[in-house]
Design an enzyme around this catalytic site. Structure first.
Site, PDB file in Angstrom:
ATOM      1  N   HIS A 153      52.141  42.259  45.336  1.00 34.86           N
ATOM      2  CA  HIS A 153      51.876  42.686  46.721  1.00 34.86           C
ATOM      3  C   HIS A 153      52.864  43.800  47.100  1.00 34.86           C
ATOM      4  O   HIS A 153      52.969  44.788  46.395  1.00 34.86           O
ATOM      5  CB  HIS A 153      51.964  41.450  47.627  1.00 34.86           C
ATOM      6  CG  HIS A 153      51.494  41.618  49.043  1.00 34.86           C
ATOM      7  ND1 HIS A 153      50.779  42.692  49.513  1.00 34.86           N
ATOM      8  CD2 HIS A 153      51.652  40.788  50.118  1.00 34.86           C
ATOM      9  CE1 HIS A 153      50.519  42.531  50.797  1.00 34.86           C
ATOM     10  NE2 HIS A 153      51.044  41.392  51.202  1.00 34.86           N
TER      11      HIS A 153
ATOM     12  N   HIS B 211      43.566  47.069  43.097  1.00 36.92           N
ATOM     13  CA  HIS B 211      43.603  46.512  44.453  1.00 36.92           C
ATOM     14  C   HIS B 211      42.442  45.530  44.577  1.00 36.92           C
ATOM     15  O   HIS B 211      41.376  45.747  44.031  1.00 36.92           O
ATOM     16  CB  HIS B 211      43.435  47.633  45.496  1.00 36.92           C
ATOM     17  CG  HIS B 211      43.843  47.229  46.867  1.00 36.92           C
ATOM     18  ND1 HIS B 211      43.031  46.522  47.707  1.00 36.92           N
ATOM     19  CD2 HIS B 211      45.013  47.413  47.527  1.00 36.92           C
ATOM     20  CE1 HIS B 211      43.669  46.303  48.846  1.00 36.92           C
ATOM     21  NE2 HIS B 211      44.872  46.831  48.771  1.00 36.92           N
TER      22      HIS B 211
ATOM     23  N   ASP C 271      51.265  51.701  46.853  1.00 40.21           N
ATOM     24  CA  ASP C 271      52.605  51.496  46.301  1.00 40.21           C
ATOM     25  C   ASP C 271      52.939  52.456  45.169  1.00 40.21           C
ATOM     26  O   ASP C 271      54.079  52.533  44.730  1.00 40.21           O
ATOM     27  CB  ASP C 271      52.736  50.054  45.792  1.00 40.21           C
ATOM     28  CG  ASP C 271      52.695  49.075  46.950  1.00 40.21           C
ATOM     29  OD1 ASP C 271      51.823  48.189  46.942  1.00 40.21           O
ATOM     30  OD2 ASP C 271      53.504  49.226  47.881  1.00 40.21           O
TER      31      ASP C 271
HETATM   32  C1  SDX Z   1      49.376  45.810  47.988  1.00 38.46           C
HETATM   33  O1  SDX Z   1      45.643  43.173  49.828  1.00 38.46           O
HETATM   34  C2  SDX Z   1      46.158  44.241  50.284  1.00 38.46           C
HETATM   35  O2  SDX Z   1      45.611  44.904  51.147  1.00 38.46           O
HETATM   36  C3  SDX Z   1      47.516  44.598  49.704  1.00 38.46           C
HETATM   37  C4  SDX Z   1      48.139  45.912  50.159  1.00 38.46           C
HETATM   38  C5  SDX Z   1      48.490  45.883  51.628  1.00 38.46           C
HETATM   39  O3  SDX Z   1      48.613  46.978  52.220  1.00 38.46           O
HETATM   40  O4  SDX Z   1      48.757  44.791  52.166  1.00 38.46           O
HETATM   41  O5  SDX Z   1      47.223  46.965  49.916  1.00 38.46           O
HETATM   42  C6  SDX Z   1      49.432  46.197  49.413  1.00 38.46           C
HETATM   43  O6  SDX Z   1      49.744  44.715  47.679  1.00 38.46           O
HETATM   44  C7  SDX Z   1      48.789  46.768  46.997  1.00 38.46           C
HETATM   45  C8  SDX Z   1      48.726  46.172  45.549  1.00 38.46           C
HETATM   46  C9  SDX Z   1      50.131  46.318  44.931  1.00 38.46           C
HETATM   47  N1  SDX Z   1      50.166  45.595  43.611  1.00 38.46           N
HETATM   48  C10 SDX Z   1      50.290  46.266  42.464  1.00 38.46           C
HETATM   49  O7  SDX Z   1      50.233  47.488  42.365  1.00 38.46           O
HETATM   50  C11 SDX Z   1      50.511  45.351  41.255  1.00 38.46           C
HETATM   51  C12 SDX Z   1      49.562  45.755  40.109  1.00 38.46           C
HETATM   52  N2  SDX Z   1      48.156  45.449  40.539  1.00 38.46           N
HETATM   53  C13 SDX Z   1      47.633  44.185  40.107  1.00 38.46           C
HETATM   54  O8  SDX Z   1      48.524  43.133  39.955  1.00 38.46           O
HETATM   55  C14 SDX Z   1      46.264  43.871  40.739  1.00 38.46           C
HETATM   56  O9  SDX Z   1      45.518  45.006  40.686  1.00 38.46           O
HETATM   57  C15 SDX Z   1      46.225  43.319  42.154  1.00 38.46           C
HETATM   58  C16 SDX Z   1      47.071  42.110  42.317  1.00 38.46           C
HETATM   59  C17 SDX Z   1      46.619  44.357  43.140  1.00 38.46           C
HETATM   60  C18 SDX Z   1      44.758  42.942  42.447  1.00 38.46           C
HETATM   61  O10 SDX Z   1      44.443  41.921  41.579  1.00 38.46           O
HETATM   62  P1  SDX Z   1      42.999  41.197  41.644  1.00 38.46           P
HETATM   63  O11 SDX Z   1      42.185  41.701  42.755  1.00 38.46           O
HETATM   64  O12 SDX Z   1      43.232  39.737  41.564  1.00 38.46           O
HETATM   65  O13 SDX Z   1      42.314  41.756  40.379  1.00 38.46           O
HETATM   66  P2  SDX Z   1      42.241  41.035  38.992  1.00 38.46           P
HETATM   67  O14 SDX Z   1      43.593  40.517  38.640  1.00 38.46           O
HETATM   68  O15 SDX Z   1      41.096  40.085  39.023  1.00 38.46           O
HETATM   69  O16 SDX Z   1      41.936  42.263  38.035  1.00 38.46           O
HETATM   70  C19 SDX Z   1      40.612  42.580  37.645  1.00 38.46           C
HETATM   71  C20 SDX Z   1      40.753  43.155  36.228  1.00 38.46           C
HETATM   72  C21 SDX Z   1      41.469  42.190  35.281  1.00 38.46           C
HETATM   73  O17 SDX Z   1      41.056  42.504  33.974  1.00 38.46           O
HETATM   74  P3  SDX Z   1      39.775  41.657  33.327  1.00 38.46           P
HETATM   75  O18 SDX Z   1      40.098  40.181  33.529  1.00 38.46           O
HETATM   76  O19 SDX Z   1      38.571  42.119  34.098  1.00 38.46           O
HETATM   77  O20 SDX Z   1      39.776  42.083  31.875  1.00 38.46           O
HETATM   78  O21 SDX Z   1      41.583  44.324  36.290  1.00 38.46           O
HETATM   79  C22 SDX Z   1      42.778  44.097  35.534  1.00 38.46           C
HETATM   80  C23 SDX Z   1      42.916  42.607  35.381  1.00 38.46           C
HETATM   81  O22 SDX Z   1      43.657  42.286  34.217  1.00 38.46           O
HETATM   82  N3  SDX Z   1      43.866  44.669  36.315  1.00 38.46           N
HETATM   83  C24 SDX Z   1      44.878  45.353  35.800  1.00 38.46           C
HETATM   84  C25 SDX Z   1      45.643  45.783  36.877  1.00 38.46           C
HETATM   85  N4  SDX Z   1      45.092  45.337  38.022  1.00 38.46           N
HETATM   86  C26 SDX Z   1      43.998  44.654  37.669  1.00 38.46           C
HETATM   87  N5  SDX Z   1      45.184  45.640  34.503  1.00 38.46           N
HETATM   88  C27 SDX Z   1      46.324  46.379  34.330  1.00 38.46           C
HETATM   89  N6  SDX Z   1      47.114  46.834  35.317  1.00 38.46           N
HETATM   90  C28 SDX Z   1      46.803  46.553  36.613  1.00 38.46           C
HETATM   91  N7  SDX Z   1      47.572  46.987  37.597  1.00 38.46           N
END
Ligand code: SDX
Length: 431
Positions: A266, A307, A365
């Site tokens: 997050h 996201h 971010d």
């Molecule tokens: C913020 O919710 C909000 O609005 C949050 C925010 C706000 O203003 O409040 O916008 C702020 O928190 C932004 C997000 C910051 N986090 C990061 O940058 C951390 C890296 N991102 C991930 O951890 C992830 O993308 C999340 C947590 C942001 C979202 O995760 P989800 O929606 O649960 O997605 P998921 O884990 O189901 O991913 C779907 C697929 C998966 O692969 P498959 O199972 O389909 O093979 O995408 C992959 C994931 O492994 N994936 C990533 C990835 N993000 C998703 N793979 C590599 N690197 C990534 N960053």
């Protein structure tokens, strides 16, 4: 014609269940499942992948189109034309302030920028190397022990004064968390400065010389705060709502929100993105990290990418990237290696099938850390600044919830997967 109800049918011939469909101003309709429990069945949605936890009039996100509106105003227009207190007023009161309202709002906020002097002792209870987010969780929570004259959550006046106190004091608390790390004296707020200038003054000034905030950097910082102000029902806002739904006071509720924001999935991602870029170090190592991000056996994820809602570029990331150019140019850091590395990483990721097929784009971010680092803000303060900005959204959402006479305490159910009922076995008879 849009459907007005949904029917759940069962393959064992059980009586179908009809549920109303609710329509908002914009965005997806929702199936109202509030009566489902009495039919002896629940929905199951860990992580709230497809669940609306509340109704709200504050922020709208269209993840497919990459649209973000605050009370109907596009984030691009607010970031370009407003300052943070105007957007805070919009979030909290529903309208942008006119000139008189803005003066009154600013004056009220300025009346609360100082902390009770006893609160300085709370800072001193921490180790000097305590993470600023740990300090902020502690200090904001302890505000419940200092400002309890306005904690009746059902009193609109109490809600407003607590909201103003939090908006006013968060920059002081965040800046003092940094000063405490440095071992430098706390710098008190100066109300001659605007919100961003005051924060920069408390962060970077010392008693030894006068401080004149750089106007370009101050304006960029206002924009960074606006971009982080609110974002619908994200994890930390949902935390504030859930904690507040029990009637918990605003300081305890916001302290819980700070705790949730700290996670690297997050708000902690801005600090984690810079740490990741520093670990990558050079363009030649990008492929190694892209490979790791795609490797399911590796817990590494590309920080600043992906996201839950956006399946397009986060509109805030685009504005943040533009702000990067402006701040780096102002500081003569156009060739900042970290920025160039981030741009190269973004280009490679956006051309990679793994990221394209999963619609993983840079989020807010990804660039914010680069801007703040260029401004002289240490990595450890990035999420603290996210928290100070998001306080505007948290208190607006908390206030909206408490002003809804129908709101209830949040109490989800579960799918139980543990042992069926069994009897106690004395220890001498256990295997
Ligand atoms: C913020 O919710 C909000 O609005 C949050 C925010 C706000 O203003 O409040 O916008 C702020 O928190 C932004 C997000 C910051 N986090 C990061 O940058 C951390 C890296 N991102 C991930 O951890 C992830 O993308 C999340 C947590 C942001 C979202 O995760 P989800 O929606 O649960 O997605 P998921 O884990 O189901 O991913 C779907 C697929 C998966 O692969 P498959 O199972 O389909 O093979 O995408 C992959 C994931 O492994 N994936 C990533 C990835 N993000 C998703 N793979 C590599 N690197 C990534 N960053």
């Amino acid at each position: 014609m849009k459907p007005t109800k949904a029917t759940i049918t069962f393959d064992n011939g059980a009586t179908p269940i009809e549920l109303p469909i609710l329509t908002g101003t914009l965005g997806n309709d929702v199936i109202d499942i509030r009566t489902l429990g009495k039919h002896g069945i629940y929905t199951y949605d860990p992580g709230f992948m497809a669940t609306a936890s509340c109704s709200s009039a504050i922020t709208y996100i269209d993840g497919e189109q990459g649209i973000l509106l605050h009370r109907g105003y596009p984030i691009e227009q607010l970031a370009e034309n407003c300052d943070f207190l105007e957007v805070s007023h919009l979030l909290l009161h529903g309208e942008l302030p006119n000139a008189e309202q803005k003066m009154d709002f600013t004056s009220r906020i300025n009346g609360h920028t100082m902390l009770h002097d006893q609160l300085t002792n709370i800072f001193r209870g921490f180790r000097r190397d305590a993470h600023p987010m740990a300090v902020m969780i502690g200090v904001v929570g302890s505000m419940s022990a200092f400002y309890f004259d306005s904690m009746d959550v059902y009193n609109p006046e109490h809600r407003m004064i607590s909201a103003y106190r939090l908006l006013a004091k968060m920059p002081t608390i965040a800046a003092w968390s940094y000063k405490y790390n440095l071992g430098q004296p706390f710098m008190y707020p100066k109300n001659k400065f605007n919100y961003a200038e005051n924060f920069m003054h408390m962060m970077f000034a010392t008693p030894c010389e006068d401080y004149v905030p750089n106007q370009i950097l101050a304006k960029a910082f206002e924009r960074i705060l606006i971009l982080h102000a609110d974002h619908e029902q994200n994890a930390s806002t949902s935390t504030v709502r859930l904690v507040g739904s029990s009637g918990a006071n605003p300081f305890a509720s916001v302290s819980a929100g700070i705790a949730s924001l700290w996670g690297p999935a997050h708000g902690g991602a801005n600090e984690a993105t810079l740490t990741m870029l520093e670990e990558i170090g050079d363009v030649s190592r990008i492929d190694e990290f892209i490979k790791r991000a795609k490797d399911k056996s590796d817990s590494f994820r590309l920080m600043g990418f992906g996201h839950r809602v956006y399946r397009n570029m986060d509109p805030r990331a685009a504005i943040m990237r533009k702000t990067c150019y402006e701040v780096l140019a102002e500081l003569g850091l156009q060739d900042d290696p970290m920025f160039k590395l981030a741009m190269a990483l973004e280009k490679i990721a956006l051309e990679d099938e793994y990221f394209v097929s999963r619609k993983l784009y840079p989020n807010v971010d990804f660039y914010s850390g680069i801007v703040m680092r260029a401004m002289g803000i240490p990595n450890s303060m990035f999420t603290a600044i996210f928290a100070l900005a998001r306080t505007a959204g948290w208190i607006a959402q908390w206030s909206e919830m408490n002003s809804d006479p129908e709101h209830k305490i949040g109490r989800p159910r579960q799918l139980y997967t543990g042992e069926a009922k069994r009897d106690f076995v004395p220890i001498n008879l256990r295997d």
